[in-house]
Design an enzyme around this catalytic site. Structure first.
Site, PDB file in Angstrom:
ATOM      1  N   SER A 137       0.798  -1.225  -0.215  1.00  0.00           N
ATOM      2  CA  SER A 137       0.091  -0.179   0.090  1.00  0.00           C
ATOM      3  C   SER A 137       0.934   1.268  -0.065  1.00  0.00           C
ATOM      4  O   SER A 137       1.855   1.396  -0.735  1.00  0.00           O
ATOM      5  CB  SER A 137      -0.944  -0.125   1.183  1.00  0.00           C
ATOM      6  OG  SER A 137      -1.989   0.824   1.163  1.00  0.00           O
ATOM      7  N   ASP A 165      -0.012  -4.151  -4.131  1.00  0.00           N
ATOM      8  CA  ASP A 165      -1.054  -3.402  -4.029  1.00  0.00           C
ATOM      9  C   ASP A 165      -0.767  -1.846  -3.682  1.00  0.00           C
ATOM     10  O   ASP A 165      -1.229  -1.410  -2.719  1.00  0.00           O
ATOM     11  CB  ASP A 165      -2.146  -3.841  -3.499  1.00  0.00           C
ATOM     12  CG  ASP A 165      -3.642  -3.490  -4.150  1.00  0.00           C
ATOM     13  OD1 ASP A 165      -3.701  -3.546  -5.440  1.00  0.00           O
ATOM     14  OD2 ASP A 165      -4.365  -3.197  -3.376  1.00  0.00           O
ATOM     15  N   ARG A 181       5.549   8.927  -7.099  1.00  0.00           N
ATOM     16  CA  ARG A 181       5.193   7.593  -6.752  1.00  0.00           C
ATOM     17  C   ARG A 181       6.204   6.694  -6.970  1.00  0.00           C
ATOM     18  O   ARG A 181       7.404   7.057  -7.606  1.00  0.00           O
ATOM     19  CB  ARG A 181       3.871   7.132  -7.294  1.00  0.00           C
ATOM     20  CG  ARG A 181       3.849   7.371  -8.859  1.00  0.00           C
ATOM     21  CD  ARG A 181       2.986   6.611  -9.384  1.00  0.00           C
ATOM     22  NE  ARG A 181       2.730   6.736 -10.913  1.00  0.00           N
ATOM     23  CZ  ARG A 181       3.656   6.041 -11.777  1.00  0.00           C
ATOM     24  NH1 ARG A 181       4.730   5.419 -11.240  1.00  0.00           N
ATOM     25  NH2 ARG A 181       3.468   6.495 -12.957  1.00  0.00           N
ATOM     26  N   ASP A 214      13.105   3.034  -9.650  1.00  0.00           N
ATOM     27  CA  ASP A 214      13.583   3.285  -8.365  1.00  0.00           C
ATOM     28  C   ASP A 214      14.166   2.085  -8.066  1.00  0.00           C
ATOM     29  O   ASP A 214      14.727   2.155  -6.862  1.00  0.00           O
ATOM     30  CB  ASP A 214      12.225   3.350  -7.497  1.00  0.00           C
ATOM     31  CG  ASP A 214      11.638   4.761  -7.931  1.00  0.00           C
ATOM     32  OD1 ASP A 214      12.255   5.625  -8.230  1.00  0.00           O
ATOM     33  OD2 ASP A 214      10.250   4.769  -7.584  1.00  0.00           O
ATOM     34  N   HIS A 266      -7.421  -5.556  -0.830  1.00  0.00           N
ATOM     35  CA  HIS A 266      -6.131  -4.846  -0.605  1.00  0.00           C
ATOM     36  C   HIS A 266      -5.087  -5.514   0.115  1.00  0.00           C
ATOM     37  O   HIS A 266      -3.796  -5.859  -0.354  1.00  0.00           O
ATOM     38  CB  HIS A 266      -6.578  -3.467   0.005  1.00  0.00           C
ATOM     39  CG  HIS A 266      -5.538  -2.538  -0.080  1.00  0.00           C
ATOM     40  ND1 HIS A 266      -4.557  -2.220  -1.148  1.00  0.00           N
ATOM     41  CD2 HIS A 266      -4.879  -1.515   0.922  1.00  0.00           C
ATOM     42  CE1 HIS A 266      -3.727  -1.308  -0.866  1.00  0.00           C
ATOM     43  NE2 HIS A 266      -3.865  -0.895   0.469  1.00  0.00           N
TER      44      HIS A 266
END
Length: 233
Positions: free
Chosen positions: A63, A91, A105, A110, A153
């Protein structure tokens, strides 16, 4: 997840608990993501200066934790000139992170390898691909057996734990989308979702079905769509 890694022989673990600042007040929690990630990146850079191989560093984030991992990777690269080995986003959070600049984000650059699991893309999870490889179990939006908010989730980290214990649990097929998967219009290429995923995997989107309860993995049976009594959106 810690228990699963320890049981499989992975013993060098660091757990980051950000619950003191990430709480039910979601907008304020999202504002802390960048700062937590930057601090984590600084800590990892210091560890590498003591001799740790950056290619062996693997961050797993669920998350908001997935985006924390993204900012850690960005900061680590700025401080060391190198990339982390891998980031797994479970997720990744969607609200406040959908349709934003990728620098705000988690994104593929990354880490050397970024793999993503989408399980609740229409509610709490992000609805766009953000990794080198993006997996969409059961279509990526609603998981079988889930009726309450948050269930789909949270299913992402449960699936990942199972993949640590059983690396062959979640083979997935490379497809254009969920409709193509249901029609059997996929490529023959197979990639294993979760911990066994790796940089050798061809980049793209992968789809599969799982069971509604543990063990969730269907093995190769999950690579061919079968209509069930559960609803997939």
């Amino acid at each position: 997840m810690t228990q699963a890694f320890l049981a499989s022989g992975h013993i060098n673990l660091i757990a980051l608990d950000a619950s003191s600042v990430l709480n039910w007040i979601y907008p304020s929690s999202t504002s802390f993501v960048r700062f937590i990630g930057e601090k984590l990146g600084q800590v990892l850079a210091a560890i590498v200066q003591q001799g740790q191989n950056p290619s062996d560093i693997h961050i797993i984030g669920h998350s908001l934790g997935a985006h924390i991992a993204g900012f850690a990777g960005k900061t680590f690269r700025k401080q060391t000139g190198k990339n982390l080995g891998r980031i797994s986003g479970l997720d990744p959070a969607g609200p406040c992170f959908n349709a934003v600049n990728p620098d705000a984000r988690l994104k593929p650059t990354d880490a050397e390898f970024v793999d993503i699991m989408h399980t609740d893309a229409t509610m709490y999870g992000i609805n766009e691909p953000v990794g080198h490889v993006d997996y969409y179990p059961n279509g990526g939006s609603s998981q079988p057996g889930c009726l309450l908010l948050g269930c789909s989730h949270n299913r992402s980290w449960m699936l990942y734990v199972e993949s640590v214990l059983n690396p062959l649990a979640f083979p997935a097929r490379k497809c254009k989308d969920w409709d193509a998967f249901k029609k059997g219009q996929c490529e023959s290429e197979i990639s294993y979702m979760g911990h066994p995923s790796g940089p050798a995997t061809s980049n793209g989107h992968y789809w599969l079905q799982t069971a509604d309860k543990f063990p969730y993995g269907l093995g190769l049976n999950g690579t061919n769509y079968k209509k069930t009594s559960f609803f997939y959106f």
